[in-house]
Design a protein around this motif. Structure first.
Motif, PDB file in Angstrom:
ATOM      1  N   ASP A  46      48.832   7.732  -9.706  1.00 28.29           N
ATOM      2  CA  ASP A  46      48.267   8.690 -10.678  1.00 28.29           C
ATOM      3  C   ASP A  46      47.882   9.790 -10.122  1.00 28.29           C
ATOM      4  N   PRO A  47      47.528  10.995 -10.937  1.00 26.78           N
ATOM      5  CA  PRO A  47      46.271  11.983 -10.481  1.00 26.78           C
ATOM      6  C   PRO A  47      45.176  11.671 -10.290  1.00 26.78           C
ATOM      7  N   ASP A  48      44.472  12.614  -9.238  1.00 30.55           N
ATOM      8  CA  ASP A  48      43.445  12.609  -9.760  1.00 30.55           C
ATOM      9  C   ASP A  48      42.793  13.278 -10.751  1.00 30.55           C
ATOM     10  N   ILE A  49      41.603  14.382  -9.852  1.00 30.37           N
ATOM     11  CA  ILE A  49      41.218  15.087 -11.495  1.00 30.37           C
ATOM     12  C   ILE A  49      41.773  15.572 -11.845  1.00 30.37           C
ATOM     13  N   MET A  50      42.299  16.218 -13.550  1.00 35.89           N
ATOM     14  CA  MET A  50      42.729  17.012 -13.414  1.00 35.89           C
ATOM     15  C   MET A  50      42.223  18.350 -14.020  1.00 35.89           C
ATOM     16  N   ASP A  51      41.092  18.634 -12.772  1.00 32.01           N
ATOM     17  CA  ASP A  51      40.661  19.960 -12.763  1.00 32.01           C
ATOM     18  C   ASP A  51      41.129  20.908 -11.833  1.00 32.01           C
ATOM     19  N   PRO A 194      51.910  26.090 -20.785  1.00 33.78           N
ATOM     20  CA  PRO A 194      53.153  25.956 -22.405  1.00 33.78           C
ATOM     21  C   PRO A 194      52.554  25.239 -22.647  1.00 33.78           C
ATOM     22  N   PHE A 195      51.758  23.955 -22.781  1.00 34.27           N
ATOM     23  CA  PHE A 195      51.618  22.259 -22.842  1.00 34.27           C
ATOM     24  C   PHE A 195      50.386  22.528 -22.711  1.00 34.27           C
ATOM     25  N   ARG A 196      49.793  21.534 -24.044  1.00 32.27           N
ATOM     26  CA  ARG A 196      47.909  21.549 -23.734  1.00 32.27           C
ATOM     27  C   ARG A 196      47.585  19.946 -23.456  1.00 32.27           C
ATOM     28  N   PHE A 197      47.022  19.400 -23.543  1.00 33.63           N
ATOM     29  CA  PHE A 197      46.763  18.241 -23.313  1.00 33.63           C
ATOM     30  C   PHE A 197      46.621  17.288 -24.029  1.00 33.63           C
ATOM     31  N   VAL A 198      47.121  16.402 -24.133  1.00 33.35           N
ATOM     32  CA  VAL A 198      46.770  15.516 -25.596  1.00 33.35           C
ATOM     33  C   VAL A 198      45.821  14.474 -25.210  1.00 33.35           C
ATOM     34  N   GLU A 199      46.415  12.942 -24.233  1.00 31.66           N
ATOM     35  CA  GLU A 199      45.726  12.177 -23.872  1.00 31.66           C
ATOM     36  C   GLU A 199      46.044  11.458 -22.619  1.00 31.66           C
ATOM     37  N   ARG A 200      44.854  11.033 -21.737  1.00 32.27           N
ATOM     38  CA  ARG A 200      45.138  10.130 -20.444  1.00 32.27           C
ATOM     39  C   ARG A 200      44.392   8.857 -20.250  1.00 32.27           C
ATOM     40  N   VAL A 201      45.477   8.055 -19.846  1.00 30.65           N
ATOM     41  CA  VAL A 201      45.165   6.551 -20.140  1.00 30.65           C
ATOM     42  C   VAL A 201      45.305   6.263 -18.253  1.00 30.65           C
ATOM     43  N   ALA A 202      44.088   5.857 -17.462  1.00 30.67           N
ATOM     44  CA  ALA A 202      43.871   6.028 -15.880  1.00 30.67           C
ATOM     45  C   ALA A 202      45.040   4.824 -15.750  1.00 30.67           C
ATOM     46  N   GLN A 203      45.786   5.040 -14.786  1.00 31.62           N
ATOM     47  CA  GLN A 203      46.871   4.555 -14.003  1.00 31.62           C
ATOM     48  C   GLN A 203      47.673   4.060 -14.940  1.00 31.62           C
ATOM     49  N   LEU A 222      61.050  22.044 -25.873  1.00 30.45           N
ATOM     50  CA  LEU A 222      60.382  20.719 -25.232  1.00 30.45           C
ATOM     51  C   LEU A 222      58.985  20.849 -26.602  1.00 30.45           C
ATOM     52  N   ASP A 223      59.009  19.139 -26.800  1.00 26.61           N
ATOM     53  CA  ASP A 223      58.069  19.198 -27.823  1.00 26.61           C
ATOM     54  C   ASP A 223      56.639  18.486 -27.004  1.00 26.61           C
ATOM     55  N   ARG A 224      57.323  17.539 -26.414  1.00 21.51           N
ATOM     56  CA  ARG A 224      56.177  16.488 -25.401  1.00 21.51           C
ATOM     57  C   ARG A 224      56.842  16.489 -24.549  1.00 21.51           C
ATOM     58  N   ILE A 225      55.274  16.047 -23.169  1.00 26.61           N
ATOM     59  CA  ILE A 225      55.928  15.824 -22.088  1.00 26.61           C
ATOM     60  C   ILE A 225      54.680  14.442 -21.741  1.00 26.61           C
ATOM     61  N   THR A 226      55.477  13.070 -21.546  1.00 21.56           N
ATOM     62  CA  THR A 226      54.610  12.201 -20.873  1.00 21.56           C
ATOM     63  C   THR A 226      54.890  11.617 -19.106  1.00 21.56           C
ATOM     64  N   TYR A 227      53.671  12.241 -18.398  1.00 20.72           N
ATOM     65  CA  TYR A 227      54.169  11.678 -17.446  1.00 20.72           C
ATOM     66  C   TYR A 227      53.275  10.716 -17.671  1.00 20.72           C
ATOM     67  N   GLN A 228      54.349   9.294 -16.931  1.00 18.20           N
ATOM     68  CA  GLN A 228      54.484   8.032 -16.931  1.00 18.20           C
ATOM     69  C   GLN A 228      54.106   7.469 -15.016  1.00 18.20           C
ATOM     70  N   VAL A 229      52.085   6.711 -14.735  1.00 18.91           N
ATOM     71  CA  VAL A 229      52.596   6.563 -13.785  1.00 18.91           C
ATOM     72  C   VAL A 229      53.240   4.880 -13.514  1.00 18.91           C
ATOM     73  N   ILE A 230      53.901   5.048 -12.390  1.00 17.95           N
ATOM     74  CA  ILE A 230      54.760   3.726 -12.117  1.00 17.95           C
ATOM     75  C   ILE A 230      54.995   4.220 -10.289  1.00 17.95           C
ATOM     76  N   ALA A 395      45.183  -1.136   2.039  1.00 13.10           N
ATOM     77  CA  ALA A 395      45.909  -0.376   1.336  1.00 13.10           C
ATOM     78  C   ALA A 395      44.744  -0.118   0.357  1.00 13.10           C
ATOM     79  N   VAL A 396      44.249   0.653  -0.309  1.00  9.70           N
ATOM     80  CA  VAL A 396      43.980   1.010  -1.595  1.00  9.70           C
ATOM     81  C   VAL A 396      44.898   2.129  -2.366  1.00  9.70           C
ATOM     82  N   GLU A 397      43.895   2.013  -4.059  1.00 11.23           N
ATOM     83  CA  GLU A 397      44.265   3.034  -4.707  1.00 11.23           C
ATOM     84  C   GLU A 397      44.722   4.598  -4.574  1.00 11.23           C
ATOM     85  N   PHE A 398      45.649   5.390  -4.764  1.00  8.92           N
ATOM     86  CA  PHE A 398      45.795   6.801  -4.652  1.00  8.92           C
ATOM     87  C   PHE A 398      44.689   7.571  -4.092  1.00  8.92           C
ATOM     88  N   ALA A 399      44.120   7.998  -5.505  1.00  9.67           N
ATOM     89  CA  ALA A 399      42.961   8.494  -5.789  1.00  9.67           C
ATOM     90  C   ALA A 399      41.836   7.989  -5.679  1.00  9.67           C
TER      91      ALA A 399
END
Length: 516
Positions: A46-51, A194-203, A222-230, A395-399
């Motif tokens: 899961d990425p850290d802050i999107m700033d 080229p794409f604007r932010f729609v939503e983020r669901v943590a993890q 493309l019309d939409r991209i979903t970055y899925q955290v697995i 062992a900890v969550e990455f962010a």
């Protein structure tokens, strides 16, 4: 027998989890208009802050490729090419003139101009908590010459400065949106991509949609991209095979042999610019007050107890290369004369005895909670035990691990750095006493001197010599960090995905991508 049972169990778990994730991934897509072209990318973390000012994760950079264009980019040969800028020239060694592209809009409709560039660069330089300050700290001021021209004045000549503007330090954000959001800008970033932010669901996921006013819209299909955290690599791969993902940005080396024979998958493998290593907390809070934090002999003993080649064979099918320094072999600044640290348990024991450290000596290592990294830590745990170390794995969550590292809540921290085209991007921020990513607070006046000198040295051969001096001081004398292996970019995608370009920096450029 135990390994085979575990492998079968993991396979069943992966397919079951894939089925669950398929519903989760397909859910938002089902609500889209018929014919919507959607790309689904599996991320390892899961990425850290999107700033872009505050961010520091590799997977976050992948998402930024769709959200935030930069002043400059790099091509397949790591050559610097214009993006939001159209060009640059040095008026003198400390004065840089950058011309900007016409017709660029932010996602909020505001115009990107010289004032927006000035605002963004100064925000990167001065904002509290900025991880970009260490990258462009040589910058003194930014002046608006006219709406499409900025003049940057540097405190001293800088060899890597333009290269720094090919990544997050060169990302330009909407001043209006940033001022309105304040510290919460990362929750809904507004850039020029080229794409604007729609939503983020943590993890879980980050969703972006096509920005119709993008300046280079002819290359967006493309019309939409979903970055899925697995997090689990087996589950990511199962989702790709099931068709619920179109691309996974990180494939485990243990899966490569199998994938080469799978016609349903296209595999892309290339040398990266980054490394994996172990940071030692030397001066960052109470957890630095340990034998390994305070005594270079103990750090050297730990380093000598690791067999890098065996570690890579066991965990990564021998695909990676043992690391000798922070600069990967792909860089012209890599010092090929440096040899891999050879395991020497007897010498490691002698160093611990010389340092008067009672054994077994208990020390804790923090790692990201992913199967491969945990296994790497377990192999190292077994190796260093023979030298007298009782290595405890946390062992900890990455962010969360990134945040804990900044606070000094670790003794040892295993982490990766994706690398930069210029070697300064792999060194200054991590090794300089003022470096924003120097989590262990390593502090050496001689190292600082060398790092500052290489920034100002424009002669490549003289600069290479400075990096040789850097390794001699920081690694051979101070043993400030253990470099373990160099990274490879291993990407897998559906044959239906067209236009993908493997890049040395591991980023996924969304321009020209099509889903057939």
């Amino acid at each position: 027998m135990t390994n085979e049972i575990t492998r079968r169990g993991m396979g069943a778990l992966a397919m079951g989890t894939a089925a669950l994730l398929a519903g989760k991934v397909a859910g938002p897509a089902a609500a889209l208009a018929q014919g919507t072209k959607q790309l689904r990318i599996g991320l390892r973390e899961d990425p850290d802050i999107m700033d872009p000012t505050l961010a520091r994760s590799f997977v976050g950079r992948i998402v930024f490729c769709s959200l935030c264009d930069k002043l400059f980019d790099v091509n397949e040969k790591l050559e610097i090419v214009p993006q939001l800028a159209t060009g640059y020239k040095y008026e003198d060694p400390k004065t840089l003139l950058i011309t900007l592209r016409e017709g660029v809009k932010f996602h909020d409709g505001e115009t990107m101009d010289a004032e927006a560039v000035r605002y963004s660069l100064m925000r990167h330089l001065t904002m509290s908590g900025s991880f970009r300050k260490g990258e462009i700290g040589i910058m003194d001021t930014v002046e608006v010459v006219d709406p499409k021209t900025v003049r940057i004045r540097l405190k001293a000549p800088s060899a890597p400065f333009i290269s720094q503007l090919t990544d997050r330090a060169g990302m330009i954000i909407s001043p209006k949106a940033a001022e309105a959001a304040g510290k919460d800008f990362g929750a809904k970033p507004v850039g020029t991509g080229p794409f604007r932010f729609v939503e983020r669901v943590a993890q879980d996921r980050i969703v972006v949609e096509r920005f119709p006013d993008y300046w280079d819209k002819g290359r967006i299909f493309l019309d939409r991209i979903t970055y899925q955290v697995i997090v689990d690599s087996t589950v990511r791969l199962a989702n790709l095979r099931a068709g619920t993902l179109d691309l996974i940005e990180n494939v485990s080396p243990t899966d490569v042999k199998d994938l080469k024979d799978d016609r349903r998958i296209k595999l892309e493998i290339g040398d990266g610019l980054g490394y994996n290593g172990i940071t030692v907390n030397q001066n960052n809070g109470e957890q630095s007050k340990t034998p390994i934090g305070q005594d270079a002999r103990v750090r050297e003993a730990f380093d000598l107890a690791i067999d890098r080649e065996a570690l890579i064979q066991v965990v990564y099918e021998g695909m990676f290369t043992p690391a000798t320094q922070a600069v990967a072999p792909a860089s012209p600044y890599h010092d090929s004369s440096r040899k891999v640290v050879k395991r020497d348990v007897a010498r490691a024991k002698a160093l611990l005895a010389e340092a008067k450290v009672p054994t077994p000596y208990k020390v804790e290592i923090m790692v990201a909670n992913s199967p491969e990294i945990r296994q790497s830590a377990e192999v190292i745990q077994s190796m260093v035990a023979e030298a007298g170390f009782d290595l405890q794995i946390k062992a900890v969550e990455f962010a969360s691990g990134l945040q804990a590292a900044v606070r000094g809540e670790f003794q040892l921290y295993m982490s990766a750095w994706s690398g930069r085209p210029d070697p300064d991007g792999n060194t200054w921020a991590f090794m300089h006493s003022k470096g924003p990513q120097n989590d262990g607070r390593y502090n050496s006046p001689e190292t600082d001197r060398i790092l500052d000198a290489q920034r100002e040295e424009t002669d490549p051969e003289k600069r290479k010599e400075l990096f040789r001096q850097l390794w001699a001081q920081a690694l051979d004398k101070d043993h400030f960090r253990s470099y373990l292996w160099y990274l490879k970019n291993i990407v897998a995608h559906s044959p239906k995905l067209q236009g993908f370009r493997p890049m040395p920096d591991g980023m996924i450029r969304v321009q020209d991508l099509k889903v057939g």
